[in-house]
Design an enzyme around this catalytic site. Structure first.
Site, PDB file in Angstrom:
ATOM      1  N   LYS A   1       0.858  -1.105  -0.143  1.00 54.40           N
ATOM      2  CA  LYS A   1      -0.024   0.035  -0.271  1.00 54.40           C
ATOM      3  C   LYS A   1       0.844   1.236  -0.033  1.00 54.40           C
ATOM      4  O   LYS A   1       1.897   1.351   0.722  1.00 54.40           O
ATOM      5  CB  LYS A   1      -0.920  -0.147   1.130  1.00 54.40           C
ATOM      6  CG  LYS A   1      -2.144   0.848   1.172  1.00 54.40           C
ATOM      7  CD  LYS A   1      -3.081   0.846   2.523  1.00 54.40           C
ATOM      8  CE  LYS A   1      -4.152   2.013   2.500  1.00 54.40           C
ATOM      9  NZ  LYS A   1      -4.910   1.723   3.587  1.00 54.40           N
TER      10      LYS A   1
ATOM     11  N   SER B   1      -9.511   1.603   2.357  1.00 57.08           N
ATOM     12  CA  SER B   1      -8.800   2.274   1.408  1.00 57.08           C
ATOM     13  C   SER B   1      -7.529   1.543   0.936  1.00 57.08           C
ATOM     14  O   SER B   1      -7.221   2.083  -0.151  1.00 57.08           O
ATOM     15  CB  SER B   1      -8.166   3.592   2.363  1.00 57.08           C
ATOM     16  OG  SER B   1      -7.450   2.881   3.239  1.00 57.08           O
TER      17      SER B   1
ATOM     18  N   SER C   1      -9.805  -0.918   6.678  1.00 47.58           N
ATOM     19  CA  SER C   1      -9.357  -0.467   5.260  1.00 47.58           C
ATOM     20  C   SER C   1      -8.512  -1.827   4.528  1.00 47.58           C
ATOM     21  O   SER C   1      -8.329  -1.872   3.486  1.00 47.58           O
ATOM     22  CB  SER C   1      -8.321   0.674   5.268  1.00 47.58           C
ATOM     23  OG  SER C   1      -9.183   1.755   5.060  1.00 47.58           O
TER      24      SER C   1
HETATM   25  N1  GLN Z   1     -13.605   3.870   5.783  1.00 46.36           N
HETATM   26  C1  GLN Z   1     -12.639   4.427   6.943  1.00 46.36           C
HETATM   27  C2  GLN Z   1     -12.454   5.753   6.858  1.00 46.36           C
HETATM   28  O1  GLN Z   1     -12.500   6.454   5.879  1.00 46.36           O
HETATM   29  C3  GLN Z   1     -11.709   3.411   7.171  1.00 46.36           C
HETATM   30  C4  GLN Z   1     -10.489   3.750   6.647  1.00 46.36           C
HETATM   31  C5  GLN Z   1      -9.115   2.977   7.093  1.00 46.36           C
HETATM   32  O2  GLN Z   1      -9.322   1.994   7.649  1.00 46.36           O
HETATM   33  N2  GLN Z   1      -8.005   3.564   6.723  1.00 46.36           N
HETATM   34  O3  GLN Z   1     -12.050   6.174   8.073  1.00 46.36           O
END
Ligand code: GLN
Length: 425
Positions: free
Chosen positions: A30, A105, A129
């Protein structure tokens, strides 16, 4: 590589050092994990040219295990999002569901595995994410217990919530990658030796005889009926292999999404203050004072979702509102933790659908941030409670992947890995 799904921000090979357990294995990383000499953008225009001078600990660990890094995977900007559509480099398309989002994400990481562009991938999970894109792309993803995996060299979004986790085609491969990245790190004081002696890959034996699994009824209520039907079929698979299925209710979860977003945005507003155009960020011409330059760099470098979160987080932490929002969210977080601890005294593992919906179509979600935040209802409670969870493919709704989420007690990774591998068999 053709990268027809827009999986990679940077396609760059970094060869591992030795023959280790990951020799001949390719891995996608990532793009919020630092790679020495290879740019690390966090999916943001702010870091479009940023090249770190050192590796994140997890990057060092996979290279020491002999893996070959094949690229830096696309992601929501600064890991803020659940569909990969907030990336400054454009959305990733879901290889398992054409025309749909891959989740986020860590969307590029999950898509890399689903498309066979990499054998394995690393993602990070602040509120889902790793698990969300694993579920949407039909692969396995693990969010480890807070403190099991080093965060050194990861660009921080919300420190008290996030962990690095593996994505893989199978539970055993995800567990093997967890074996490699887990363990304490002198560079990250929040790491803990709770899992140092474990063997996660060995736990993937599918033996659920005598295991009690509690279905979190509160997380079924908001799920689509077709998703719930697939979820129930996967529970049946576990039951036929000797697990006992019961129901539990965690009342505090009603407040989890709100608490999560207040805490995550507050931490983000503080973390992202460092992107000031001096150390990081685009060169912007201004003839004004430093405040003007700071504002101009942030105006240009950050996308709309990141700006929204910095504003809301700053507001929640401000003198007049700190008690009303931030402190209240911390109280709710303590309640969620307590609810999980109590539930895990009577059952071994908790279960829910990973996502309450199937992957949305590309372009469908961004206009309605609230709807997007509510999609995280089943994943964020786990981060608030700092517990481990896994998403394993459970089946599909008309070809669209559905994930089963299994949640364990602190450092209970082996138990959830065991149960998840039973679903696979
Ligand atoms: N969708 C969640 C957010 O936008 C989780 C994102 C994540 O785990 N980085 O914060």
């Amino acid at each position: 590589m053709s990268d027809e799904y827009n999986i990679f921000v940077t396609e760059s090979t970094i060869q591992g050092e030795n023959d280790g357990p990951l020799a001949d294995v390719t891995i996608a990383i990532k793009d919020n994990m630092s790679t020495a000499g290879v740019r690390t953008t966090c999916g943001s225009a702010m870091l479009a040219e940023y090249v770190p001078p050192y590796n994140a600990t997890v990057v060092d660990r996979v290279l020491e295990a002999g893996a070959t890094i094949v690229g830096k995977a696309n992601m929501d900007e600064f890991a803020m999002g659940g569909t990969n559509e907030t990336s400054a480099f454009g959305p990733v398309e879901n290889p398992a569901a054409p025309g749909r989002v891959p989740g986020g994400s860590s969307g590029g990481s999950a898509a890399a595995v689903a498309a066979g562009e990499a054998d394995l991938a690393l993602g990070s999970d602040t509120g889902g994410s790793v698990r969300n894109p694993a579920a949407f792309c039909g692969v396995v993803g693990i969010k480890p217990t807070y403190g099991l995996v080093s965060r050194y060299g990861i660009v921080a979004y919300a420190n008290s919530l996030e962990q690095v986790g593996p994505l893989a085609p199978t539970v055993e491969e995800a567990a093997l990658l967890l074996d490699i990245i887990a363990g304490s790190d002198a560079h990250d004081a929040t790491t803990n030796d709770g899992g140092d002696d474990s063997s996660y890959a060995e736990a993937a034996d599918g033996d659920v005889e005598g295991l009690t699994i509690g279905v979190i009824t509160d997380l079924i209520a908001g799920a689509d009926d077709e998703v719930t039907a697939v979820f129930e079929d996967s529970l049946e698979t576990l039951r036929t292999q000797g697990a006992t299925i019961t129901e539990v209710s965690l009342e505090s979860l009603e407040h989890a999404v709100q608490a999560y977003y207040v805490i995550a945005m507050s931490e983000a507003s503080s973390n992202l203050a460092r992107f000031d155009g001096v150390r990081y960020g685009p060169d912007v011409e201004t003839d004004g004072n430093w405040n003007d330059a700071f504002a101009a760099v942030r105006e240009e470098g950050f996308g709309p979702e990141v700006k929204r979160r910095i504003l809301l987080g700053t507001y929640a932490l401000s003198a007049g509102y700190h008690d009303k929002y931030y402190k209240k969210a911390q109280d709710a977080r303590a309640w969620v933790k307590q609810d999980f601890d109590e539930a895990l005294e009577s059952v071994d593992v908790l279960a829910s659908p990973t996502m309450p919906v199937v992957p949305p179509k590309l372009g469908e979600s961004l206009d309605d941030p609230l709807q997007l935040y509510l999609m995280d209802a089943n994943t964020v409670p786990v981060n608030l409670a700092n517990l481990p969870a896994i998403s394993v493919p459970a089946g599909d709704v008309d070809g669209l992947p559905v994930g089963l989420q299994l949640i364990g007690p602190k450092f209970g990774e082996e138990t959830i890995i065991r149960a998840a591998s039973a679903v696979e068999q």
